[in-house]
Every structure is written in structure tokens, then in C-alpha cells.
Motif scaffolding. Structure first.
Motif, mmCIF file in Angstrom:
data_model
loop_
_atom_site.group_PDB
_atom_site.id
_atom_site.type_symbol
_atom_site.label_atom_id
_atom_site.label_comp_id
_atom_site.label_asym_id
_atom_site.label_seq_id
_atom_site.Cartn_x
_atom_site.Cartn_y
_atom_site.Cartn_z
ATOM 1 N N GLU A 1 0.822 -1.227 0.000
ATOM 2 C CA GLU A 1 0.000 0.000 0.000
ATOM 3 C C GLU A 1 0.848 1.265 0.000
ATOM 4 O O GLU A 1 0.457 2.279 -0.579
ATOM 5 C CB GLU A 1 -0.916 0.002 1.225
ATOM 6 N N THR A 2 1.989 1.217 0.666
ATOM 7 C CA THR A 2 2.803 2.444 0.739
ATOM 8 C C THR A 2 3.299 2.853 -0.657
ATOM 9 O O THR A 2 3.418 4.036 -0.963
ATOM 10 C CB THR A 2 4.022 2.291 1.677
ATOM 11 N N ILE A 3 3.578 1.857 -1.478
ATOM 12 C CA ILE A 3 4.023 2.164 -2.853
ATOM 13 C C ILE A 3 2.895 2.840 -3.621
ATOM 14 O O ILE A 3 3.102 3.845 -4.317
ATOM 15 C CB ILE A 3 4.443 0.852 -3.584
ATOM 16 N N VAL A 4 1.699 2.286 -3.491
ATOM 17 C CA VAL A 4 0.557 2.872 -4.215
ATOM 18 C C VAL A 4 0.280 4.279 -3.687
ATOM 19 O O VAL A 4 0.037 5.211 -4.468
ATOM 20 C CB VAL A 4 -0.689 1.958 -4.089
ATOM 21 N N ASP A 5 0.345 4.459 -2.356
ATOM 22 C CA ASP A 5 0.131 5.800 -1.783
ATOM 23 C C ASP A 5 1.148 6.791 -2.336
ATOM 24 O O ASP A 5 0.830 7.919 -2.677
ATOM 25 C CB ASP A 5 0.248 5.752 -0.249
#
Ligand SMILES: Cc1ncc(COP(=O)(O)O)c(C=O)c1O
Length: 464
Positions: free
Chosen positions: A433-437
Motif C-alpha cells: 500500500e505504501t508504494i501505491v500511496d
């Protein structure tokens, strides 16, 4: 804002790109001596010159200039687990110790095939090749040989690789040859033979009536309908409710075969869109992720059709290829498939949904009428409002956007995201999720940077 100021925004984006990539410029200048334009793959080229990658690790890519990128492209969807996954490397290393290819039947070939046949509903039997292009080529040959008929219906804007049978209306809606029965005008890609038009009929995606018109008219001549169950290269255009099922019913009632090209869409579930949508075609073409990062293609389907290739039969259809079922590919592919279980599918599909929702929100916040389409772990940025149901509607957005796709792409590169110049975004299991954020944050900033162009040159894209 003056044209001069707008020009400066673009010049600044390109200048920062050039400053980040001086060694790539040198490589490109040298490569131009042996490759036309300096590149050996049309899809990977972009102006002013492409970055030159030297290493991949997980979802990260590193270029020759020392820049790090988050890989939002995954070699055009083919690397479901990112780069250099330890389990895939281990499988490849173990295979390499014994040799890469033997020119013989081997165990790993049928184990890989058992795995796929267990997962993909239509696959009773199958065969391998070296590219998705070969997958669709031989699925079409199988349909021809089985039916004794010559013609195919394909989708306007459908992409099935680069063999002559199917190089019709890959780019939609710009034909010079009349379409059958009032349907889209047709053209062949430059260098493909015009005679292909004798056998290839074209319909818009998501239009069952058009298919029925042609089936009625040419019923005894049509071998199969071939389609990507979601248009991929032409913009991740999703099938409307009931479309795939409707195609199945229509083809069955007219005695015509149905071929799904799941080269891209296999990743949508553990067994492709055919599994998630519950629609089983007669034949399926595959490629990309099933080779674990190595070149691969495959086709398969009903046992009575695939029996045509049985070499024990006196008139078996010839299908060969020096590297069909290459052991190193099978080893990488098998390890990849084993890792791509339901949990992994759910993980990437959830990230894909987050990505599409986030892109939509960013467009909304910027008051620009753009959107993301797609399914599962695949997304495509479009510069237009409204539902996109076919390839023409998809490319319309591209034309409406003028210079925006080009400079969004370069700006995302400047911000450390490697993605397709056409705006395709791909999730791998190496992401979280951090990559997508992080992507969404930078995407929103890139939109802000480009907003003056929208206001001045593309006001039709302003919301409200
Ligand atoms: C849906 C589809 N079919 C076939 C192909 C051809 O595959 P390959 O590039 O491996 O020949 C592609 C490639 O992108 C594709 O997207």
C-alpha cells in the motif's frame, strides 16, 4: 497564461529528464547506429530517448544513470512478482545447472501444463510457444483447422501480437477499407498484407449486435471470434455485464468457436477472466506471466480441437519451434504460478483497486475529467469523462489530451515512476500500500503541474 509560459512548463519537464539521464542519452546515440531510432521494441521507445535500465529488484528498477524507479510497468504486465524474486531465481538456477534447453520432451513441460490446465477452465490440453504472438497465431490456426473455415471476427482496437493474420484495426477507427455490413472501416497495419482483410472482420468491443450481424451474414465462413476479454493495449476497456456470456451464447448458437486472448488478463484471477467471469471459451491464448519473466506463449482448449496437433495422427497439424517449452522458461514459469495463488491474486487486485480509485480521486481533486479504467491489478489512465466501452472511445481521450500523456509520462519518470508512455499502470506482488500511496501522491502533484495546460489548451477537460 501565455503559450510561452506553457512551453516553459514542458521544457522544464524535459530538461529535468535530460539532466537525470545523461548516460542514457549517450547510450541512445550509440544505439542509433544499429537500431532504427536507437530502440529494438516500438512499445518501449519514448521521446526524447528512453532511460536505460541495468537492474531490477522487487518493484524497483535502476537505470544506467543511477536513478531508482518504482516499476509500474512490469515489462508490460509480464512480471507478476516484480524483478529477481528469490524463489524464481532459485528455480532458474537449479534448472541452469542442468542446462537451459534439451531439444527433447521433459518433465517440467507437462508439469507446467498440468498446473495451467488445472487453473484455466478452457484448457483441457495445450501447447507452448515463445510469445503471446505465437499463442494467438496457433489458437487461430487450430480454429481454422478444426472448423475448416477461414474467417475471424476480431475487435476494433484488439491487440493479439504481431503476426499477419490479425494485424487489422489494431489502432481503431481509421480504416480505408469498408467494414462488413456497415461496421467499422478496416485497415491493415503498415507492412501487413492487404489480403488479410479477406478473412478478418471487425466489430466494436462490447457490441453483441454487431457480432450477430456478422455471424448471420457469414455463419458458414467464420471459424472463430477472437478477443481480449478486456481490451488491454487499447486502454484496459472492461467487458460490460453480460457481454462475454452473450458472446459465448451467440458463438455457440451459430456453431462458431470462441477464442479468448488471455495473454494479459490471465493475472486477473487464478485462472484468467474466463474463471472470474464464469465464461469458458473453446480456445485460449496465453503468454506474459506464465513464463516467469522469460519469453513464452501458449495456446490450448478443448481436447477435440487440440487433438489436431497429436503427432500420432497421420495428418496432424504441424506446430514446432526450437524453443517451445524451453526448460528454463518452464522452471521460472512454474515457480511463478506456484507463488501466484489466491492470496497473491487478492493482494494485487486490492492494490489495483486502490490505485484506480486514487487516480480517479486525484483527477477529481484537480478538477480534470480524467479517469482510470481496468480490472484487478491493471489500470489505464484516460483523459476523458464518461464510460469507456470500446477502443474508439478510449483513443478519443488520447486525442483530446494533446501533449498531456507525453509530459505526464516524463514527469512521472522524473519523480521515479517507470510506467508506460500510454498511461498503463501495473501492480506486482512486490508492491504494497505504501508504494501505491506514494504513486498517488506524486501523480496528484504531476497533475497540478500540468493543470495550466489543461486550462489553456484543453479546457474541454475541465470538470464542472
Ligand atoms: C493481449 C495480447 N495478446 C498478445 C500479445 C503478444 O504477446 P508477445 O508480445 O509476447 O508476442 C500481447 C502483447 O502485449 C497482448 O497484450
Amino acid at each position: 497564461m501565455t503559450d510561452k509560459r506553457l512551453h516553459e512548463i514542458f521544457r522544464d519537464i524535459e530538461e529535468r529528464y535530460r539532466q537525470r539521464t545523461p548516460k542514457a542519452a549517450e547510450h541512445n546515440a550509440r544505439a542509433k547506429h544499429c537500431f532504427p531510432g536507437g530502440d529494438t521494441r516500438t512499445a518501449t521507445f519514448y521521446q526524447p530517448y528512453p532511460a536505460y535500465m541495468v537492474k531490477g529488484q522487487g518493484c524497483l528498477l535502476y537505470d544506467v544513470d543511477g536513478n531508482q524507479y518504482i516499476d509500474m510497468l512490469s515489462n508490460y504486465t509480464s512480471l507478476i512478482h516484480g524483478h529477481a524474486h528469490p524463489k524464481i531465481m532459485e528455480a532458474v538456477r537449479a534448472q541452469l545447472e542442468n542446462g537451459s534447453v534439451f531439444g527433447s520432451a521433459t518433465e517440467i513441460q507437462y508439469i507446467h501444463a498440468e498446473h495451467l490446465c488445472a487453473r484455466v477452465p478452457s484448457l483441457e490440453q495445450m501447447r507452448y510457444g515463445n510469445s503471446g504472438t505465437e499463442g494467438t497465431l496457433f489458437a487461430m490456426r487450430a480454429a481454422r483447422a478444426f472448423s475448416g473455415k477461414e474467417m475471424f471476427i476480431k475487435m476494433d482496437g484488439g491487440y493479439h501480437g504481431s503476426h499477419d493474420f490479425i494485424e487489422v484495426n489494431v489502432f481503431p477507427g481509421s480504416g480505408t477499407e469498408p467494414g462488413a455490413a456497415g461496421l467499422p472501416a478496416r485497415h491493415v497495419e503498415p507492412s501487413a498484407p492487404l489480403s488479410v482483410l479477406n478473412d478478418i472482420l471487425v466489430v466494436p468491443f462490447n457490441d453483441l449486435d454487431a457480432v450477430e450481424i456478422l455471424l448471420k451474414k457469414y455463419e458458414d465462413k467464420i471459424a472463430a471470434v477472437i478477443l481480449e476479454p478486456m481490451l488491454g493495449a487499447l486502454g484496459m476497456v472492461t467487458p460490460q455485464d453480460g457481454y462475454l456470456k452473450g458472446l459465448r451464447e451467440l458463438t455457440e448458437s451459430y456453431g462458431v468457436l470462441l477464442i479468448f486472448d488471455e495473454v494479459i488478463t490471465f493475472r486477473i484471477s487464478t485462472g484468467g477472466i474466463q474463471k472470474s467471469e464464469g465464461v469458458t471459451p473453446d480456445l485460449t491464448a496465453m503468454g506474459k506471466i506464465i513464463g516467469g519473466g522469460f519469453p513464452v506463449g501458449a495456446f490450448g482448449g478443448r481436447k477435440d480441437i487440440m487433438a489436431l496437433f497429436d503427432p500420432n495422427q497421420p495428418n496432424a497439424v504441424f506446430h514446432s519451434g526450437t524453443f517451445n517449452g524451453t526448460d528454463i522458461v518452464m522452471a521460472a514459469g512454474l515457480a511463478t504460478l506456484e507463488l501466484y495463488d489466491q492470496t497473491a491474486v487478492d493482494q494485487v487486485n486490492a492494490l489495483g483497486e486502490k490505485l484506480r480509485n486514487g487516480v480517479n480521486q486525484a483527477f477529481k481533486k484537480a478538477d480534470i475529467t480524467g479517469q482510470a479504467t481496468g480490472l484487478g491489478s491493471l489500470a489505464q489512465i484516460h483523459w476523458r469523462p464518461g464510460e469507456i466501452t470500446n477502443a474508439l472511445e478510449s483513443v478519443e481521450g488520447f486525442f483530446l489530451a494533446g501533449e498531456l500523456p507525453k509530459f505526464l509520462h516524463l514527469e512521472l519518470m522524473n519523480r521515479g515512476f517507470y510506467c508506460a508512455k500510454r498511461g498503463m499502470l501495473v501492480i506486482s506482488t512486490a508492491m504494497d500500500e505504501t508504494i501505491v500511496d506514494k504513486f498517488l501522491e506524486e501523480f496528484a502533484e504531476a497533475l497540478d503541474l500540468l493543470k495550466p495546460y489543461v486550462v489553456e489548451k484543453a479546457p474541454h477537460l475541465l470538470a464542472g
